[in-house]
Structures are given as structure tokens and as C-alpha cells.
Design an enzyme around this catalytic site. Structure first.
Site, PDB file in Angstrom:
ATOM      1  N   GLN A 115       0.819  -1.221   0.000  1.00  0.00           N
ATOM      2  CA  GLN A 115       0.000   0.000   0.000  1.00  0.00           C
ATOM      3  C   GLN A 115       0.850   1.266   0.000  1.00  0.00           C
ATOM      4  O   GLN A 115       0.333   2.360  -0.208  1.00  0.00           O
ATOM      5  CB  GLN A 115      -0.938   0.019   1.220  1.00  0.00           C
ATOM      6  CG  GLN A 115      -2.049  -1.015   1.157  1.00  0.00           C
ATOM      7  CD  GLN A 115      -3.074  -0.746   0.069  1.00  0.00           C
ATOM      8  OE1 GLN A 115      -3.302   0.402  -0.336  1.00  0.00           O
ATOM      9  NE2 GLN A 115      -3.701  -1.792  -0.428  1.00  0.00           N
ATOM     10  N   CYS A 117     -10.400  -9.051   0.207  1.00  0.00           N
ATOM     11  CA  CYS A 117     -10.314 -10.469   0.553  1.00  0.00           C
ATOM     12  C   CYS A 117     -11.374 -10.868   1.563  1.00  0.00           C
ATOM     13  O   CYS A 117     -11.802 -12.006   1.610  1.00  0.00           O
ATOM     14  CB  CYS A 117      -8.946 -10.784   1.114  1.00  0.00           C
ATOM     15  SG  CYS A 117      -7.661  -9.850   0.330  1.00  0.00           S
TER      16      CYS A 117
HETATM   17  C1  LIG Z   1      -3.233  -6.046  -2.334  1.00  0.00           C
HETATM   18  C2  LIG Z   1      -2.332  -6.377  -1.197  1.00  0.00           C
HETATM   19  C3  LIG Z   1      -1.539  -7.545  -1.202  1.00  0.00           C
HETATM   20  C4  LIG Z   1      -1.655  -8.576  -2.288  1.00  0.00           C
HETATM   21  O1  LIG Z   1      -1.071  -8.155  -3.484  1.00  0.00           O
HETATM   22  P1  LIG Z   1      -1.436  -8.942  -4.848  1.00  0.00           P
HETATM   23  O2  LIG Z   1      -0.529  -8.336  -5.857  1.00  0.00           O
HETATM   24  O3  LIG Z   1      -2.863  -8.689  -5.110  1.00  0.00           O
HETATM   25  O4  LIG Z   1      -1.117 -10.390  -4.586  1.00  0.00           O
HETATM   26  C5  LIG Z   1      -0.697  -7.762  -0.137  1.00  0.00           C
HETATM   27  N1  LIG Z   1      -0.607  -6.890   0.879  1.00  0.00           N
HETATM   28  C6  LIG Z   1      -1.324  -5.754   0.910  1.00  0.00           C
HETATM   29  C7  LIG Z   1      -1.157  -4.816   2.048  1.00  0.00           C
HETATM   30  C8  LIG Z   1      -2.208  -5.459  -0.124  1.00  0.00           C
HETATM   31  O5  LIG Z   1      -2.945  -4.337  -0.063  1.00  0.00           O
END
Ligand SMILES: *Cc1c(COP(=O)(O)O)cnc(C)c1O
Length: 400
Positions: free
Chosen positions: A180, A325
Site C-alpha cells: 500500500q 479479501c
Molecule cells: C493487495 C495487497 C496484497 C496482495 O497483493 P497482490 O498483488 O494482489 O497479490 C498484499 N498486501 C497488501 C497490504 C495489499 O494491499
């Protein structure tokens, strides 16, 4: 009706720059970077330049960057690698926090079943994990500290350089899920003393299905995928060159525009927070100041987040109740529970996450629609009537 997209923590729209950077690697230079003829070597050169550019954005060396299929894979590989290194030195204690992303938490659960001891630190009510908590939790046999850079649901930003300093001093590997943060906050793995860092392109206007793991020189990664010798033997499979080029272009662009975007987003965010705080029985989640520029997260008592989202969708607003999720499941967000929200309150959550594409007009519309929809849902909710009448009775001293 023009839709308002306010779910940028789930994914972002690809930028024109990222798309344009990818096209030549689909239409012209589509060779395999491992091939020795010219077209393969051109792809290999492009790959190396992408590695250099991504490394430069986070203060790393190009050979410290490993391409992965995204943030989840980078988190898995970072944690498993540190655990294997620890185990080989007889260290099986891992420190993390209760509000990490599931890519981290589920990997830790797997390691627990293998005999590792995982300590999940409490998160403060304001969404913070403090370096003093880490210092206190580190033991002789601690092999890894993994704490996210910024939380994807409530937006709070951790004191990463202080945590990095504690870990470095105690000689414990430090991983941070910076998915993020990358492209939104200035990152520097040297200055912040980070050993392992995960990032994902689709959170900063790059393509989906591509990410990177930074691993400090000298840290031996464990392979999650066996096969060819790509990524210096640590991650097999023909590289997704177009996606990697898109990621490099998107990250460079995000870093170049970071200050301007941060200012714009902070202003829009603060307007939203101020306006939504006026809704009775609402609570801001996360720290009011120390938060991601585009993150707004609230709990509204007496409503169901899911119903709120559906009605907002009807009114042309794409939002989320927490992380992508957890939506679809009936369990309230583990993040909101971690900061101490009661179950019923956690169910009434709303997350709006902005990008630089959002406008003042859109914020004005959100500020008009959300209070209307919340009031409408509360009107229909028996739960809300109970909440309000309980409060009255408490006030009048009927309930002691
Ligand atoms: C979206 C997200 C992930 C997962 O990333 P992907 O590329 O979708 O596998 C992991 N950690 C955080 C904090 C996220 O926001």
C-alpha cells in the site's frame, strides 16, 4: 451515470503510461529473455533496465530486486525465506502483528504448523504498532519481524524506520509488506533499514499479476517455484516482460508525481473524513493524521457494511467494507477487530480509497450520498432502534 471509483486499495486503473510501456513488449520485442539471439537479448536488456528503475525508486540495487507474480507471492517468499534461514541457525520465533494482510497471516499459520512460534503483536486503537513493542518482543531465537508499511484497510502508516533500526540493532531480519506504500509514500530500504520488502504493481496503476520482492544483498531466498534459472535461480518461469515494463513505468510515474498527488489526495481525504464524521454514531478507523493520503475508513453503528455497499453501488459509488479479501465472507474484518472494534460495529464498516483521478465533485457527491444511505439503512434496522433506545436509557440512568 458516471461511476465514482473509490476502491483504489483493492486495485487501481492502469495508467496510460503503464499501458504504453507494455505494448512494444507484446507487439515487437516478445522474445524470451533467456534466448541468445538478438530479439531475446533485447527483452533481457529491457528486463534489466526495469530492474534498475524499480530499484532506484526504493533505494535498492538492481540485483536485490526479484520479480514475482504480485504482492502475495512476494510476502510468501520473503517470510518463508527468513524462516528457513532462521531454522538453519536454530531460530524459530517470528514477530508480526494482528492486522497484517492475509498473504502474511496465512503464511505465518503455515509456519506455525511446522513448529515455528509466531507472536502477533496487539495493534493500538489508532492502528499503530510501535517500535517499543517490537523491542520488547524480540528474543534470542527471533528470526524475523514482519510488519506492514501501511495498512490496506484503515490506512495507518507504521514507524518503519524506527522498527527497522530496532531489528538491525538486534540482528533480526525485517520484512515489510509495502504494497500500500509503494508509489504513494517515499520508500528507502537503506535509510529505513529494511531487509525484505514486498510491492505489487496493480496498487500503483500498473498491471495485475506482477510484483517484486526486494531482498538485501546476501539474503538467500528460498524458491517457491522450481524450474529454470530466472531471477538468479530464485524464481523460475519465463519472465512476464510486458507486465514488468508496465510496473517499472507505473512506479517511476507514481514516484515522480508523488508529492503533487499526496497533497491533492490528503485534501480530498480530509474533506471526506470531516464530512463523514458528522454522521451520528460514526467512528473513524485508524490514525487521523498518520494515514495513507487516499484512505478513509469508518464504522457506522447499526448498519451492515454489505447493504451499504450495494446501495452505494446503485448510486454509482464503488467502495469497500474492508479488504477485498474479506468481502463476501460474513466474518468481520480481522483488522477492525484488531483495533478493538466490537463485532457489531465492525460489520458496519466503509472504506473509501482515492486516487489522483478522483475529483472535488466526486467527493461532494460521496458526502451527499453516504449520509443519506446510512440514514435509510438505520431507519430500517431493528438493531439501530435498540442502539438508540439503549443509549437513551443509559443517559436517563435506567440501566446502571
Ligand atoms: C493487495 C495487497 C496484497 C496482495 O497483493 P497482490 O498483488 O494482489 O497479490 C498484499 N498486501 C497488501 C497490504 C495489499 O494491499
Amino acid at each position: 451515470m458516471n461511476k465514482i471509483y473509490a476502491d483504489n486499495a483493492a486495485t487501481t486503473k492502469m495508467s496510460r503510461t503503464a499501458i504504453d510501456a507494455m505494448l512494444p513488449y507484446m507487439e515487437e520485442i516478445w522474445g524470451n529473455p533467456s534466448s541468445l539471439y538478438e530479439d531475446g537479448q533485447k527483452a533481457a536488456e529491457a528486463l534489466w533496465s526495469a530492474r534498475e528503475r524499480i530499484a532506484a525508486c526504493i533505494g535498492a540495487k538492481p540485483k536485490e530486486i526479484y520479480f514475482t507474480s504480485g504482492g502475495s507471492e512476494a510476502d510468501n517468499q520473503a517470510i518463508i525465506s527468513a524462516a528457513r534461514l532462521g531454522a538453519s541457525a536454530g531460530k524459530r520465533h517470528i514477530i508480526s502483528s494482528a492486522f497484517e494482510h492475509h498473504a502474511v497471516l496465512h503464511t505465518l499459520e503455515k509456519l506455525e504448523k511446522e513448529g515455528f512460534t509466531v507472536e502477533l503483536l496487539d495493534v493500538h486503537e489508532n492502528g499503530m504498532v510501535y517500535p517499543e513493542q517490537i523491542a520488547k518482543a524480540i528474543r534470542e531465537d527471533t528470526c524475523l519481524v514482519t510488519i506492514m508499511y501501511a495498512n490496506n484497510e484503515i490506512g495507518s502508516i507504521m514507524p518503519i524506520s524506527e522498527i527497522g533500526a530496532v531489528c538491525r540493532e538486534r540482528r533480526v531480519l525485517f520484512h515489510t509488506d509495502a504494497v500500500q506504500a509503494a508509489g504513494h509514500l517515499p520508500l528507502d530500504v537503506q535509510r529505513e533499514e529494511i531487509d525484505l520488502l514486498s510491492l505489487s504493481a496493480h496498487k500503483f496503476h500498473g498491471p495485475k499479476g506482477i510484483g517484486a520482492l526486494y531482498a538485501r544483498e546476501g539474503i538467500r531466498l528460498t524458491n517457491l517455484i522450481e524450474g529454470g534459472s530466472q531471477e538468479r535461480g530464485r524464481r523460475a518461469g519465463t519472465e512476464n516482460v510486458p507486465a514488468i515494463m508496465g510496473m517499472a513505468a507505473a512506479l517511476e510515474e507514481a514516484c515522480r508525481d508523488m508529492d503533487i498527488h499526496r497533497k491533492k489526495l490528503t485534501d480530498l481525504r480530509n474533506r471526506l473524513i470531516e464530512g463523514l464524521s458528522r454522521i451520528p454514531h460514526s467512528m473513524l478507523n485508524g490514525d487521523p493524521v498518520n494515514r495513507l493520503p487516499g484512505n478513509v475508513s469508518f464504522c457506522f453503528e447499526g448498519i451492515e457494511g454489505e447493504s451499504l455497499l450495494l446501495l452505494l453501488d446503485d448510486r454509482g459509488i464503488c467502495a469497500s467494507s474492508g479488504s477485498a479479501c474479506t468481502s463476501g465472507s460474513l466474518d468481520p474484518s480481522h483488522v477492525l477487530l484488531a483495533i478493538g472494534r466490537p463485532h457489531e460495529t465492525a460489520h458496519g464498516s466503509l472504506r473509501l480509497t482515492l486516487s489522483a483521478d478522483n475529483t472535488e465533485e466526486e467527493v461532494t457527491k460521496i458526502l451527499r450520498v453516504v449520509p443519506e444511505v446510512v440514514a435509510y439503512l438505520r431507519n430500517m434496522s431493528p438493531l439501530w432502534k435498540d442502539i438508540v433506545s439503549d443509549r437513551k436509557e443509559e443517559k436517563h440512568g435506567i440501566i446502571q
